[in-house]
Design a protein around this motif. Structure first.
Motif, PDB file in Angstrom:
ATOM      1  N   HIS A 138      57.420  16.440  -3.445  1.00 56.78           N
ATOM      2  CA  HIS A 138      57.599  16.649  -4.813  1.00 56.78           C
ATOM      3  C   HIS A 138      56.236  16.376  -5.601  1.00 56.78           C
ATOM      4  O   HIS A 138      55.594  15.468  -5.356  1.00 56.78           O
ATOM      5  N   GLN A 139      56.525  16.696  -7.109  1.00 56.60           N
ATOM      6  CA  GLN A 139      55.323  16.253  -7.955  1.00 56.60           C
ATOM      7  C   GLN A 139      55.971  15.336  -8.918  1.00 56.60           C
ATOM      8  O   GLN A 139      57.101  15.537  -9.335  1.00 56.60           O
ATOM      9  N   GLN A 140      55.222  14.491  -9.443  1.00 59.35           N
ATOM     10  CA  GLN A 140      55.750  13.482 -10.538  1.00 59.35           C
ATOM     11  C   GLN A 140      55.789  14.249 -11.595  1.00 59.35           C
ATOM     12  O   GLN A 140      55.122  15.253 -11.996  1.00 59.35           O
ATOM     13  N   THR A 141      56.675  13.727 -12.601  1.00 56.62           N
ATOM     14  CA  THR A 141      56.931  14.297 -14.025  1.00 56.62           C
ATOM     15  C   THR A 141      56.109  13.591 -15.059  1.00 56.62           C
ATOM     16  O   THR A 141      55.902  14.119 -16.104  1.00 56.62           O
ATOM     17  N   GLU A 142      55.615  12.418 -14.620  1.00 62.16           N
ATOM     18  CA  GLU A 142      54.625  11.534 -15.657  1.00 62.16           C
ATOM     19  C   GLU A 142      53.688  10.663 -14.976  1.00 62.16           C
ATOM     20  O   GLU A 142      53.974  10.577 -13.577  1.00 62.16           O
ATOM     21  N   GLY A 143      52.706  10.323 -15.438  1.00 68.24           N
ATOM     22  CA  GLY A 143      51.758   9.569 -14.584  1.00 68.24           C
ATOM     23  C   GLY A 143      50.819  10.171 -13.798  1.00 68.24           C
ATOM     24  O   GLY A 143      50.868  11.427 -13.816  1.00 68.24           O
ATOM     25  N   GLU A 144      49.964   9.381 -13.118  1.00 67.78           N
ATOM     26  CA  GLU A 144      48.925   9.870 -12.367  1.00 67.78           C
ATOM     27  C   GLU A 144      49.032   9.535 -10.935  1.00 67.78           C
ATOM     28  O   GLU A 144      49.210   8.528 -10.601  1.00 67.78           O
ATOM     29  N   LEU A 145      48.642  10.464 -10.131  1.00 67.86           N
ATOM     30  CA  LEU A 145      48.314  10.290  -8.652  1.00 67.86           C
ATOM     31  C   LEU A 145      46.961  10.206  -8.345  1.00 67.86           C
ATOM     32  O   LEU A 145      46.446  11.473  -8.418  1.00 67.86           O
ATOM     33  N   LEU A 146      46.345   9.247  -7.742  1.00 64.66           N
ATOM     34  CA  LEU A 146      44.865   9.551  -7.401  1.00 64.66           C
ATOM     35  C   LEU A 146      44.754   9.116  -6.181  1.00 64.66           C
ATOM     36  O   LEU A 146      45.207   8.271  -5.464  1.00 64.66           O
ATOM     37  N   VAL A 147      43.688  10.051  -5.386  1.00 64.63           N
ATOM     38  CA  VAL A 147      43.130   9.646  -4.154  1.00 64.63           C
ATOM     39  C   VAL A 147      41.658   9.501  -4.316  1.00 64.63           C
ATOM     40  O   VAL A 147      40.976  10.279  -4.631  1.00 64.63           O
ATOM     41  N   ASP A 148      41.350   8.415  -3.659  1.00 64.91           N
ATOM     42  CA  ASP A 148      39.835   8.001  -3.680  1.00 64.91           C
ATOM     43  C   ASP A 148      39.308   7.788  -4.854  1.00 64.91           C
ATOM     44  O   ASP A 148      38.158   8.342  -5.485  1.00 64.91           O
ATOM     45  N   GLY A 149      40.002   7.680  -6.095  1.00 61.82           N
ATOM     46  CA  GLY A 149      39.898   7.457  -7.390  1.00 61.82           C
ATOM     47  C   GLY A 149      39.761   8.858  -8.122  1.00 61.82           C
ATOM     48  O   GLY A 149      39.634   8.984  -9.495  1.00 61.82           O
ATOM     49  N   GLU A 150      40.266   9.713  -7.579  1.00 56.12           N
ATOM     50  CA  GLU A 150      40.393  11.280  -8.305  1.00 56.12           C
ATOM     51  C   GLU A 150      41.753  11.684  -8.401  1.00 56.12           C
ATOM     52  O   GLU A 150      42.406  11.637  -7.606  1.00 56.12           O
ATOM     53  N   PRO A 151      41.899  12.115  -9.458  1.00 58.83           N
ATOM     54  CA  PRO A 151      43.528  12.575  -9.812  1.00 58.83           C
ATOM     55  C   PRO A 151      43.880  13.801  -9.244  1.00 58.83           C
ATOM     56  O   PRO A 151      42.961  14.857  -8.916  1.00 58.83           O
ATOM     57  N   MET A 152      44.946  13.902  -8.637  1.00 55.65           N
ATOM     58  CA  MET A 152      45.433  14.826  -7.504  1.00 55.65           C
ATOM     59  C   MET A 152      46.932  15.105  -8.030  1.00 55.65           C
ATOM     60  O   MET A 152      47.493  14.373  -8.424  1.00 55.65           O
ATOM     61  N   ARG A 153      47.227  16.537  -7.636  1.00 55.61           N
ATOM     62  CA  ARG A 153      48.514  16.955  -7.758  1.00 55.61           C
ATOM     63  C   ARG A 153      48.793  17.880  -6.610  1.00 55.61           C
ATOM     64  O   ARG A 153      48.568  19.031  -6.563  1.00 55.61           O
ATOM     65  N   PHE A 154      49.238  17.141  -5.860  1.00 55.41           N
ATOM     66  CA  PHE A 154      49.673  17.884  -4.407  1.00 55.41           C
ATOM     67  C   PHE A 154      50.803  18.935  -4.833  1.00 55.41           C
ATOM     68  O   PHE A 154      51.864  18.881  -5.160  1.00 55.41           O
ATOM     69  N   GLY A 155      50.523  20.406  -4.159  1.00 52.61           N
ATOM     70  CA  GLY A 155      51.678  21.420  -4.240  1.00 52.61           C
ATOM     71  C   GLY A 155      52.328  21.426  -2.944  1.00 52.61           C
ATOM     72  O   GLY A 155      53.353  21.966  -2.732  1.00 52.61           O
ATOM     73  N   SER A 156      52.027  20.455  -1.935  1.00 50.66           N
ATOM     74  CA  SER A 156      52.846  20.615  -0.689  1.00 50.66           C
ATOM     75  C   SER A 156      52.367  19.432   0.292  1.00 50.66           C
ATOM     76  O   SER A 156      51.541  18.774  -0.096  1.00 50.66           O
ATOM     77  N   PRO A 157      53.300  19.125   1.143  1.00 54.27           N
ATOM     78  CA  PRO A 157      52.951  18.143   2.321  1.00 54.27           C
ATOM     79  C   PRO A 157      51.318  18.472   2.968  1.00 54.27           C
ATOM     80  O   PRO A 157      50.843  17.453   3.327  1.00 54.27           O
ATOM     81  N   ALA A 158      51.106  19.640   3.241  1.00 55.10           N
ATOM     82  CA  ALA A 158      50.066  19.979   3.707  1.00 55.10           C
ATOM     83  C   ALA A 158      48.603  19.635   2.723  1.00 55.10           C
ATOM     84  O   ALA A 158      47.911  19.630   3.389  1.00 55.10           O
ATOM     85  N   ASP A 159      48.912  19.817   1.368  1.00 54.60           N
ATOM     86  CA  ASP A 159      47.877  19.364   0.530  1.00 54.60           C
ATOM     87  C   ASP A 159      47.646  17.608   0.886  1.00 54.60           C
ATOM     88  O   ASP A 159      46.263  17.217   0.829  1.00 54.60           O
ATOM     89  N   ALA A 160      48.682  16.899   0.845  1.00 58.59           N
ATOM     90  CA  ALA A 160      48.631  15.662   1.151  1.00 58.59           C
ATOM     91  C   ALA A 160      47.826  15.184   2.223  1.00 58.59           C
ATOM     92  O   ALA A 160      46.768  14.386   2.573  1.00 58.59           O
ATOM     93  N   LEU A 161      48.358  16.010   3.450  1.00 60.17           N
ATOM     94  CA  LEU A 161      47.736  15.803   4.787  1.00 60.17           C
ATOM     95  C   LEU A 161      46.350  16.037   4.935  1.00 60.17           C
ATOM     96  O   LEU A 161      45.444  15.286   5.606  1.00 60.17           O
ATOM     97  N   ALA A 162      45.742  16.958   4.073  1.00 64.04           N
ATOM     98  CA  ALA A 162      44.352  17.419   4.031  1.00 64.04           C
ATOM     99  C   ALA A 162      43.479  16.339   3.465  1.00 64.04           C
ATOM    100  O   ALA A 162      42.282  16.216   3.679  1.00 64.04           O
ATOM    101  N   LYS A 163      44.296  15.540   2.528  1.00 64.33           N
ATOM    102  CA  LYS A 163      43.498  14.396   2.011  1.00 64.33           C
ATOM    103  C   LYS A 163      43.898  13.030   2.862  1.00 64.33           C
ATOM    104  O   LYS A 163      43.290  11.862   2.501  1.00 64.33           O
ATOM    105  N   GLY A 164      44.505  13.353   4.080  1.00 65.00           N
ATOM    106  CA  GLY A 164      44.428  12.306   5.235  1.00 65.00           C
ATOM    107  C   GLY A 164      45.757  11.316   4.725  1.00 65.00           C
ATOM    108  O   GLY A 164      45.901  10.293   5.211  1.00 65.00           O
ATOM    109  N   ILE A 165      46.740  11.931   4.006  1.00 63.90           N
ATOM    110  CA  ILE A 165      48.029  11.130   3.831  1.00 63.90           C
ATOM    111  C   ILE A 165      49.043  11.814   4.735  1.00 63.90           C
ATOM    112  O   ILE A 165      49.454  12.738   4.871  1.00 63.90           O
ATOM    113  N   ALA A 166      49.475  10.820   5.686  1.00 66.64           N
ATOM    114  CA  ALA A 166      50.578  11.518   6.526  1.00 66.64           C
ATOM    115  C   ALA A 166      51.867  10.732   6.603  1.00 66.64           C
ATOM    116  O   ALA A 166      51.728   9.525   6.457  1.00 66.64           O
ATOM    117  N   THR A 167      52.938  11.128   6.496  1.00 64.53           N
ATOM    118  CA  THR A 167      54.293  10.403   6.433  1.00 64.53           C
ATOM    119  C   THR A 167      55.059  10.540   7.826  1.00 64.53           C
ATOM    120  O   THR A 167      55.332  11.607   8.443  1.00 64.53           O
TER     121      THR A 167
END
Length: 274
Positions: A70-99
């Motif tokens: 899901h995407q947040q409706t307010e605030g920022e999510l940063l990965v390595d200091g850079e703002p990100m807005r993931f469109g899917s779990p695949a986007d997060a995994l591409a940045k090294g985030i696994a659940t």
């Protein structure tokens, strides 16, 4: 038991200083319902961040935002200091985030090695490009051995393993496929004392290997055993944010149990008995 994990790439932009993942005043609403509000969170390399909260506290929503579901409706999510807005779990995994979810999403009757490579199977490089079962078996054995899991037969159904072993297979799988941040969703919730201890050892091993670990739990004792930083959620709000050295297990347990609300209830019940 010796546990060895390969460290995440040392050329990661975070360098251990900038958080691998950071949330700044993140909120999530579903229509008129506010699930999260004002969440601030930092996940550093080589640390375990414990996210605590009772049922309905907002832990699942938080997981979904960090993991890209899901995407947040307010605030920022940063990965390595850079703002990100993931469109899917695949986007997060591409940045090294696994659940690693509580239900593990495994196929109980399939062999361990098939579950290890589920959805990312290796194929032979020559025609007819069929599944390379031998390579997947060998890789599964090697990766599990790094975590101290010695399985005599990776052809055994994964459903025949203990709950702790299945959790560790899922963690090893995430590490193998490039995770730098491991989000563990209530990994000890359905386990006994011994199996919980096994999983907690692997969480500590992941931390010592330089991974950033997000440990979601409603058990303050487990969180305090392995955690470096604690965030407590209550009805979608952040109630507590402190380091290990700044809080005792007793205080953490009290806050988890309701803190002042629990004390007021205890006083009320004692008065009623009197």
């Amino acid at each position: 038991m010796t546990i060895s994990m390969e460290k995440p790439s040392s050329d990661a932009p975070s360098g251990g200083k900038v958080p691998l993942v950071e949330l700044k005043d993140v909120g999530k609403s579903y229509g008129n319902i506010t699930a999260l509000k004002g969440i601030c969170l930092r996940v550093h390399a080589g640390e375990v961040t414990g996210i605590l909260g009772d049922n309905g506290a907002g832990k699942s929503t938080l997981i979904k935002i960090i993991s890209g579901l899901h995407q947040q409706t307010e605030g920022e999510l940063l990965v390595d200091g850079e703002p990100m807005r993931f469109g899917s779990p695949a986007d997060a995994l591409a940045k090294g985030i696994a659940t690693v979810y509580q239900n593990l999403a495994v196929v109980p009757l399939m062999p361990v090695w098939r579950n290890f490579f589920l959805g990312q199977e290796l194929r032979k490089k020559s025609f007819p490009f069929s599944l390379d079962a031998n390579a997947m078996r060998a890789t599964t054995l090697t990766e599990l051995a790094k975590m101290g899991i010695e399985l005599p037969d990776v052809d055994a159904p994964i459903g025949s393993l203990s709950g702790g072993q299945r959790q560790c297979v899922a963690i090893a799988r995430a590490v193998f496929f490039g995770a730098r941040v491991l989000i563990l969703d209530e990994p000890t919730a359905a386990l006994g004392v011994k199996q919980s201890g096994v999983v907690l050892k692997y969480i500590t091993a992941a931390k010592e290997a330089g991974f950033g670990v997000v440990f979601i739990t409603h058990n303050p004792h487990h969180a305090h055993l392995v955690g470096d930083h604690f965030v407590l959620l209550n009805r979608g709000r952040q109630k507590l944010d402190c380091a290990y050295d700044d809080i005792t297990l007793e205080h953490l347990t009290q806050q988890m149990a309701g803190g002042d609300e629990l004390e007021a209830l205890s006083h009320e019940l004692r008065s009623a008995k009197g």
